[in-house]
Motif scaffolding. Structure first.
Motif, PDB file in Angstrom:
ATOM      1  N   ARG A   1       0.850  -1.178   0.000  1.00 43.74           N
ATOM      2  CA  ARG A   1       0.000   0.000   0.000  1.00 43.74           C
ATOM      3  C   ARG A   1       0.893   1.236   0.000  1.00 43.74           C
ATOM      4  NH1 ARG A   1      -4.067  -2.071   4.877  1.00 43.74           N
ATOM      5  NH2 ARG A   1      -5.085  -3.739   3.663  1.00 43.74           N
ATOM      6  N   VAL A   2       0.633   2.149  -0.913  1.00 45.12           N
ATOM      7  CA  VAL A   2       1.480   3.336  -1.064  1.00 45.12           C
ATOM      8  C   VAL A   2       0.834   4.516  -0.356  1.00 45.12           C
ATOM      9  CG1 VAL A   2       2.532   4.939  -2.688  1.00 45.12           C
ATOM     10  CG2 VAL A   2       2.434   2.493  -3.237  1.00 45.12           C
ATOM     11  N   GLY A   3       1.595   5.163   0.493  1.00 46.65           N
ATOM     12  CA  GLY A   3       1.087   6.334   1.187  1.00 46.65           C
ATOM     13  C   GLY A   3       2.080   6.829   2.208  1.00 46.65           C
ATOM     14  N   SER A   4       1.834   8.034   2.703  1.00 46.10           N
ATOM     15  CA  SER A   4       2.727   8.656   3.676  1.00 46.10           C
ATOM     16  C   SER A   4       2.154   8.521   5.073  1.00 46.10           C
ATOM     17  CB  SER A   4       2.937  10.132   3.354  1.00 46.10           C
ATOM     18  OG  SER A   4       3.665  10.762   4.395  1.00 46.10           O
ATOM     19  N   LEU A   5       2.960   7.995   5.985  1.00 42.68           N
ATOM     20  CA  LEU A   5       2.541   7.876   7.371  1.00 42.68           C
ATOM     21  C   LEU A   5       2.604   9.209   8.106  1.00 42.68           C
ATOM     22  CD1 LEU A   5       4.253   4.485   8.192  1.00 42.68           C
ATOM     23  CD2 LEU A   5       1.845   4.892   7.675  1.00 42.68           C
ATOM     24  N   LEU A   6       3.092  10.248   7.430  1.00 44.97           N
ATOM     25  CA  LEU A   6       3.027  11.597   7.995  1.00 44.97           C
ATOM     26  C   LEU A   6       1.617  12.170   7.902  1.00 44.97           C
ATOM     27  CD1 LEU A   6       6.367  13.039   6.597  1.00 44.97           C
ATOM     28  CD2 LEU A   6       5.878  12.387   8.966  1.00 44.97           C
TER      29      LEU A   6
ATOM     30  N   ALA B   1      -3.004   7.153   7.608  1.00 43.53           N
ATOM     31  CA  ALA B   1      -2.494   6.043   8.407  1.00 43.53           C
ATOM     32  C   ALA B   1      -3.585   5.028   8.719  1.00 43.53           C
ATOM     33  CB  ALA B   1      -1.867   6.564   9.699  1.00 43.53           C
ATOM     34  N   TYR B   2      -4.803   5.491   8.946  1.00 45.78           N
ATOM     35  CA  TYR B   2      -5.901   4.571   9.249  1.00 45.78           C
ATOM     36  C   TYR B   2      -6.193   3.662   8.056  1.00 45.78           C
ATOM     37  CZ  TYR B   2      -6.771   7.325  13.454  1.00 45.78           C
ATOM     38  OH  TYR B   2      -6.642   7.954  14.673  1.00 45.78           O
ATOM     39  N   ASP B   3      -6.268   4.248   6.868  1.00 44.45           N
ATOM     40  CA  ASP B   3      -6.531   3.445   5.675  1.00 44.45           C
ATOM     41  C   ASP B   3      -5.391   2.476   5.393  1.00 44.45           C
ATOM     42  OD1 ASP B   3      -8.960   4.739   5.252  1.00 44.45           O
ATOM     43  OD2 ASP B   3      -8.067   6.273   3.955  1.00 44.45           O
ATOM     44  N   LEU B   4      -4.171   2.935   5.602  1.00 39.29           N
ATOM     45  CA  LEU B   4      -3.007   2.092   5.307  1.00 39.29           C
ATOM     46  C   LEU B   4      -2.929   0.891   6.241  1.00 39.29           C
ATOM     47  CD1 LEU B   4      -0.404   4.928   4.683  1.00 39.29           C
ATOM     48  CD2 LEU B   4      -1.310   3.357   2.964  1.00 39.29           C
TER      49      LEU B   4
ATOM     50  N   PHE C   1       0.871   4.390  15.701  1.00 34.88           N
ATOM     51  CA  PHE C   1       0.515   3.779  16.982  1.00 34.88           C
ATOM     52  C   PHE C   1      -0.930   4.120  17.367  1.00 34.88           C
ATOM     53  CE2 PHE C   1       5.223   3.957  18.567  1.00 34.88           C
ATOM     54  CZ  PHE C   1       5.553   2.940  17.689  1.00 34.88           C
ATOM     55  N   GLN C   2      -1.322   5.377  17.163  1.00 30.44           N
ATOM     56  CA  GLN C   2      -2.695   5.767  17.484  1.00 30.44           C
ATOM     57  C   GLN C   2      -3.691   5.048  16.583  1.00 30.44           C
ATOM     58  OE1 GLN C   2      -3.617   7.838  20.060  1.00 30.44           O
ATOM     59  NE2 GLN C   2      -5.760   7.354  19.594  1.00 30.44           N
ATOM     60  N   ALA C   3      -3.379   4.972  15.292  1.00 27.66           N
ATOM     61  CA  ALA C   3      -4.268   4.261  14.367  1.00 27.66           C
ATOM     62  C   ALA C   3      -4.363   2.789  14.729  1.00 27.66           C
ATOM     63  CB  ALA C   3      -3.766   4.434  12.927  1.00 27.66           C
ATOM     64  N   ALA C   4      -3.221   2.183  15.076  1.00 22.90           N
ATOM     65  CA  ALA C   4      -3.233   0.767  15.451  1.00 22.90           C
ATOM     66  C   ALA C   4      -4.106   0.530  16.677  1.00 22.90           C
ATOM     67  CB  ALA C   4      -1.805   0.293  15.708  1.00 22.90           C
ATOM     68  N   LEU C   5      -4.005   1.406  17.661  1.00 19.86           N
ATOM     69  CA  LEU C   5      -4.831   1.268  18.860  1.00 19.86           C
ATOM     70  C   LEU C   5      -6.312   1.346  18.510  1.00 19.86           C
ATOM     71  CD1 LEU C   5      -4.990   1.173  21.999  1.00 19.86           C
ATOM     72  CD2 LEU C   5      -5.015   3.683  21.927  1.00 19.86           C
ATOM     73  N   GLU C   6      -6.685   2.343  17.728  1.00 16.03           N
ATOM     74  CA  GLU C   6      -8.102   2.535  17.412  1.00 16.03           C
ATOM     75  C   GLU C   6      -8.640   1.458  16.481  1.00 16.03           C
ATOM     76  OE1 GLU C   6      -9.083   6.534  16.237  1.00 16.03           O
ATOM     77  OE2 GLU C   6      -7.629   7.400  17.622  1.00 16.03           O
ATOM     78  N   LEU C   7      -7.770   0.851  15.678  1.00 20.64           N
ATOM     79  CA  LEU C   7      -8.203  -0.208  14.767  1.00 20.64           C
ATOM     80  C   LEU C   7      -8.174  -1.593  15.413  1.00 20.64           C
ATOM     81  CD1 LEU C   7      -6.377   1.002  11.516  1.00 20.64           C
ATOM     82  CD2 LEU C   7      -8.851   0.987  11.919  1.00 20.64           C
ATOM     83  N   GLY C   8      -7.786  -1.659  16.678  1.00 23.46           N
ATOM     84  CA  GLY C   8      -7.849  -2.922  17.396  1.00 23.46           C
ATOM     85  C   GLY C   8      -6.637  -3.823  17.238  1.00 23.46           C
ATOM     86  N   PHE C   9      -5.500  -3.275  16.859  1.00 21.94           N
ATOM     87  CA  PHE C   9      -4.289  -4.095  16.781  1.00 21.94           C
ATOM     88  C   PHE C   9      -3.928  -4.583  18.181  1.00 21.94           C
ATOM     89  CE2 PHE C   9      -4.177  -2.464  12.670  1.00 21.94           C
ATOM     90  CZ  PHE C   9      -3.070  -2.902  11.938  1.00 21.94           C
ATOM     91  N   ARG C  10      -3.397  -5.778  18.255  1.00 26.49           N
ATOM     92  CA  ARG C  10      -3.025  -6.334  19.555  1.00 26.49           C
ATOM     93  C   ARG C  10      -1.518  -6.335  19.794  1.00 26.49           C
ATOM     94  NH1 ARG C  10      -0.823 -11.122  19.386  1.00 26.49           N
ATOM     95  NH2 ARG C  10      -1.128 -11.311  21.646  1.00 26.49           N
ATOM     96  N   LYS C  11      -0.719  -6.185  18.722  1.00 26.08           N
ATOM     97  CA  LYS C  11       0.730  -6.314  18.894  1.00 26.08           C
ATOM     98  C   LYS C  11       1.447  -5.329  17.985  1.00 26.08           C
ATOM     99  CE  LYS C  11       4.050 -10.039  19.576  1.00 26.08           C
ATOM    100  NZ  LYS C  11       4.084 -11.502  19.748  1.00 26.08           N
TER     101      LYS C  11
END
Length: 280
Positions: free
Chosen positions: A48-53, A58-61, A97-107
């Motif tokens: 997936r191509v995109g900027s994490l800035l 970040a949510y879509d990626l 990190f914020q996107a991962a938390l809100e998207l339910g990542f566990r690790k």
């Protein structure tokens, strides 16, 4: 130990570490999606191509994953731009990190750096302090000596913050210089004092070993926040451990008998907790 499940998202997928990690994870049966600013010429996984800035991007990626391997940062201070290196690295970390938390990542596994504690200065300036003790281990206190190192320390602090707010497993790996087996062999066959840096323990890690470490971290159950420092047992000086301690680290407190060490880095914690060991 656990079996691969869910989808792993690897940021910085087109970089040398990203490629090594993806190869190792695929071999272990993980479903992997990469993220980068570009699609490499050959990629064994979807990119997936995109900027994490971009905080919204970040949510879509990260969509569809449950495990994050975050490798996308400026890799060192070679740009010489303090504000850009620090600000962009920390912004990327916070966004994913914020996107991962809100998207339910566990690790989350985060690529930190040996420079967090080595005191390596900017623009070639040498470190103005000594190492706290030898052998080095994962408990070394931070002592960043340049804006890149400071950004990596900030990333570790952020990761601990998110571990306290819902990320079940959060691991920061302080990688040393990463090198291909071919380049390492060339250096090891012609060792000299110019190879490696004293406060970085003349250390390195083979890229395939870095990839296998991430695979082991994903397979092990590692609740909470933890930090690992890892390195090959060999060193770029081509000297024995006892020789290095005597020649390069006089006055540094020594824990145990250097003649009995396998290297300048104590790997027992990461080996005990994940089963990983370097190949050299």
């Amino acid at each position: 130990m656990t079996t691969p499940q869910g989808r792993v998202i690897v940021t910085g997928a087109a970089g040398k570490l990203g490629r090594a990690v993806i190869e190792s994870l695929q071999a272990a049966g993980h479903a992997v999606t990469g993220i980068d600013l570009r699609i490499p010429d050959e990629s064994p996984v979807p990119i997936r191509v995109g900027s994490l800035l971009d905080r919204e991007a970040a949510y879509d990626l990260l969509e569809g994953g449950n495990t994050l391997v975050h490798l996308a940062n400026h890799p060192n201070f070679s740009l010489g731009d303090a504000q850009r290196v620090f600000n962009e690295n920390v912004a990327m970390d916070m966004n994913v990190f914020q996107a991962a938390l809100e998207l339910g990542f566990r690790k989350i596994v985060f690529s930190s750096s040996i420079q967090v504690f080595s005191g390596e200065g900017d623009r070639g300036r040498s470190a103005g302090f000594d190492l706290p003790y030898l052998p080095a281990d994962s408990d070394y206190p931070p002592r960043p000596g340049n804006p890149y190192a400071l950004s990596k320390q900030a990333g570790e602090v952020l990761l601990q913050y998110f571990a306290e707010r819902g990320i079940e497993e959060a691991i920061a790996v302080r990688f040393p210089y990463l090198v291909s087996p071919e380049d390492a062999q060339e250096r090891l066959t012609r060792p000299h004092r110019g190879h490696g840096r004293r406060n970085e323990l003349h250390s390195f890690l083979l890229l395939p070993d870095a990839g296998s470490l991430v695979r082991c971290l994903l397979s092990a159950t590692l609740p909470g926040f933890r930090t690992y420092f890892v390195a090959a047992r060999a060193n770029f000086r081509g000297a024995t451990v006892a020789e290095l301690v005597a020649s390069d680290y006089p006055g540094v407190p020594v824990r145990g008998n250097p003649a009995e060490w396998q290297g300048l880095t104590d790997l027992r914690r990461v080996t005990d907790e994940t089963g990983w060991e370097p190949s050299c």
